[in-house]
Write a protein that holds these residues in place. Structure first.
Motif: not given
Length: 665
Positions: A257-266, A411-429
């Motif tokens: 997951t961390m590797r995928a997250r890093e890859e996704a971050e990259i 900025q909205a896209a960044k916040f949206k991407a961060r929101e999507e990332l947090l939601l994805a992490e929450a869904r993953q957990q």
């Protein structure tokens, strides 16, 4: 003075000598006593006892030393002399009593007078004096307690013994007692003939049996507990191994997951960088486009200005040309006027004045026109400059708005991407937790299903065992039955064979007439059996026919004529004929029309037939067939001719047209 002094000195010296002599004498006669002993001084009239020391005068005093220290008296009972308890169990016991002479003058004197100072301190003497008393107390107290209480309540046992004995023993004092040894007397040393020992043996056997059972229970319980602990330890080990495997899988999953997250971050950073690059390109293109548009607009404005300037210059040139023309015309007119002036003196001055006035007015008008034109041009120039500045301001404003909108969108896209990332992490957990819950639930269901299946398997095993036992029992019973039947058949066949042999022997012994008679009798018996079988078959057929008739004609009113099979055939034929007639009448409109009055009761068929046959004789009617009779009636005419023809057709369809009338009765 010197004499007095000398005499006084001699006296003092004598006194000192006497005193020293007395001190030496007393020290020689004084007897000091050690601790734990008492000095008994027998004087002339009394006896003194001291525990420290005293002066003993020779000849006049007799001094004796008594040991008053603590002495031990040991009482031992073992084997057949063992102590009998309340439950008649013998106990081997060894108890030590601590006795000493009471440290009082009276008790010392009493002991000395009763036993003597030498024997008072002898342990053997004390043993002889107190053995019986102590043994009696021991027996008394021992009989009041069970062996278990005797063993477990030693203090109580000791205190009771001391209480029974008492502390005052005629000058002696019982200080204490100690149970040195206490055990059950071995059973081998007991006497089974003794009633107390017999009861003790039974009690010991019962108690030892109970204890053996308890020991066995404890042993089995220990084995079960050890096995349970081993199972629990094994389960714990397996659980730890499972947890280790889960942890490894979890760690591996987290690493993935961390590797995928890093890859996704990259990928996200790359996308952002690419977005920035594209945004910069787009912004550059936009700026270039704006600049191009501005340049084109400037070019267009410049072209328009150039055209306007050209037009102004053209107009101005045209005006100059017109002015030159007008000037030339004016000069021509002035020349002509000057010529005319010379001709007309009076009119010349007026014309000159008029001409000058017109020229002045024209100049004024031209100047006014120039001024107006300049005002319009300047005003247009100001409007153009205003429009250009406003357009540039609007363009700059739009550019700024676009830039700010792009930045806001970024900025909205960044916040949206961060929101999507947090939601994805929450869904993953949440998915992981749901997966764990499902795994636990599946394990629980699996355990429950396994328990149910195990129980079902055990039940089936029990059923199979029961079925096997029942099958074995049935097999044994069947085998026994088969053996019995085989024995019966064998006996029967054996009997038949013996009968046949006897019969063959008897037949061989008969003569020819007797043999023929016997054969005739056998044939008669065979014929008899055949006929009886035939009669039985006929009886069964008759019963079957009776059942059929009973079912078919249960409610019919029929007159029975005939017998055997003919009766049955006629009955069946009559029923069939009746059914055919009922079916024909029920389904035929013609029959309903013809027989309607007879069926509904409005007319009487017997009266009509009797009236019709009244003209015929009885013999003629009997000899006629149905068709002949109907033809004859038709030929005779009448109002029923049509009905008779239809009745003839119906009789022909039913096949009774050629049958005699007499057979229908």
């Amino acid at each position: 003075m010197d004499v007095i002094t000398t005499g006084f000195g001699i006296l003092i010296a004598v006194v000192l000598v006497v005193v020293i002599g007395l001190l030496i004498l007393v020290s020689r006669l004084f007897r000091k006593i050690d601790q734990g002993k008492a000095l008994i001084i027998s004087k002339v009239r009394k006896v003194d006892v001291t525990f420290t020391g005293a002066v003993v005068l020779p000849v006049l005093h007799r001094a004796e030393i008594m040991d008053i220290s603590v002495k031990t008296i040991e009482i031992r009972r073992a084997g057949q002399e063992g102590l009998i308890c309340q439950d008649n169990i013998r106990a081997d016991i060894r108890i030590t009593f601590f006795v000493r002479v009471n440290k009082t003058v009276e008790d010392v004197i009493k002991v000395a007078q009763a036993i003597g100072t030498a024997r008072a301190s002898d342990e053997q003497t004390l043993q002889e004096l107190f053995n019986a008393k102590f043994s009696e107390a021991l027996k008394t107290v021992g009989k009041q307690l069970d062996f278990i209480d005797l063993y477990t309540k030693r203090d109580e046992f000791r205190d009771r013994i001391i209480q029974v004995i008492g502390t005052d023993l005629n000058g002696y004092s019982l200080e204490d007692a100690a149970i040195d040894y206490l055990e059950q007397t071995p059973m081998a040393q007991l006497n089974p003939s003794n009633i107390l020992d017999a009861q003790g043996i039974r009690k010991i056997t019962e108690l030892t049996a109970i204890e053996h059972v308890r020991t066995n229970e404890f042993t089995r319980h220990e084995e079960k507990e050890i096995t349970r602990q081993n199972v629990e330890a094994r389960e714990a080990i397996l659980e730890l191994e499972r947890r280790q495997a889960d942890a490894e899988i979890k760690q591996k999953r987290e690493v993935e997951t961390m590797r995928a997250r890093e890859e996704a971050e990259i990928a996200k950073v790359q996308a952002e960088e690419r977005l920035k690059s594209n945004t910069a390109h787009i912004r550059t293109d936009e700026q270039l486009g704006i600049q191009t548009e501005n340049k084109a607009r400037e070019i267009a404005v410049a072209e328009k200005n150039r055209e306007r300037v050209i037009a102004i210059e053209t107009e101005r040139i045209e005006k100059d040309r017109l002015l030159e023309v007008i000037g030339r015309e004016r000069e021509t007119e002035l020349s002509r006027i000057a010529a005319d002036k010379e001709l007309e003196a009076e009119k010349r001055s007026i014309a000159e004045v008029v001409r000058e006035r017109i020229a002045v007015e024209k100049t004024v008008a031209e100047q006014e026109e120039i001024i107006k034109r300049l005002r319009v041009v300047e005003e247009a120039e100001r409007d153009r400059q205003t429009v250009v500045i406003r357009a540039e301001a609007e363009a700059q404003e739009g550019l700024v708005k676009d830039i700010k909108a792009a930045e806001a969108a970024e900025q909205a896209a960044k916040f949206k991407a961060r929101e999507e990332l947090l939601l994805a992490e929450a869904r993953q957990q949440a998915a992981e937790l749901d997966t764990r819950a499902m795994i636990r639930l599946a394990e629980g269901k699996q355990a429950e299903a396994a328990a149910t299946g195990l129980a079902a398997v055990q039940v089936r095993e029990r059923d199979a065992e029961a079925t096997e036992k029942v099958g074995r029992a049935e097999a044994v019973v069947d085998r026994e039955k088969a053996l019995v039947e085989a024995l019966a058949i064998r006996e029967k066949l054996k009997g038949e064979a013996e009968g046949l042999a006897d019969k063959a022997g008897a037949m061989a012994a008969l003569d020819d007439a007797t043999r023929e008679h016997e054969e005739y009798r056998l044939r008669l018996e065979a014929d008899k059996e055949v006929r009886l079988a035939g009669i039985d078959v006929q009886r069964q057929v008759a019963e079957s026919q009776a059942l059929v008739l009973a079912a078919g004609l249960e409610k019919a009113d029929i007159d029975i004529v005939g017998g055997d099979s003919m009766f049955f055939d006629r009955i069946v034929g009559a029923i069939t004929m009746g059914k055919q007639v009922d079916g024909f009448v029920g389904h035929s409109e013609v029959a309903q029309t013809l027989a309607g009055p007879w069926l509904n009761g409005s007319a009487s068929f017997t009266d009509d037939v009797g009236r019709l046959l009244g003209s015929l004789s009885t013999g003629d009617v009997k000899n006629l067939t149905v068709s002949a009779l109907l033809l004859k009636l038709i030929n005779s005419g009448g109002p029923d001719e049509g009905k008779l023809r239809e009745l003839l057709a119906a009789a022909q369809r039913l096949g009774v047209a050629e049958r005699p009338v007499a057979s229908l009765s």
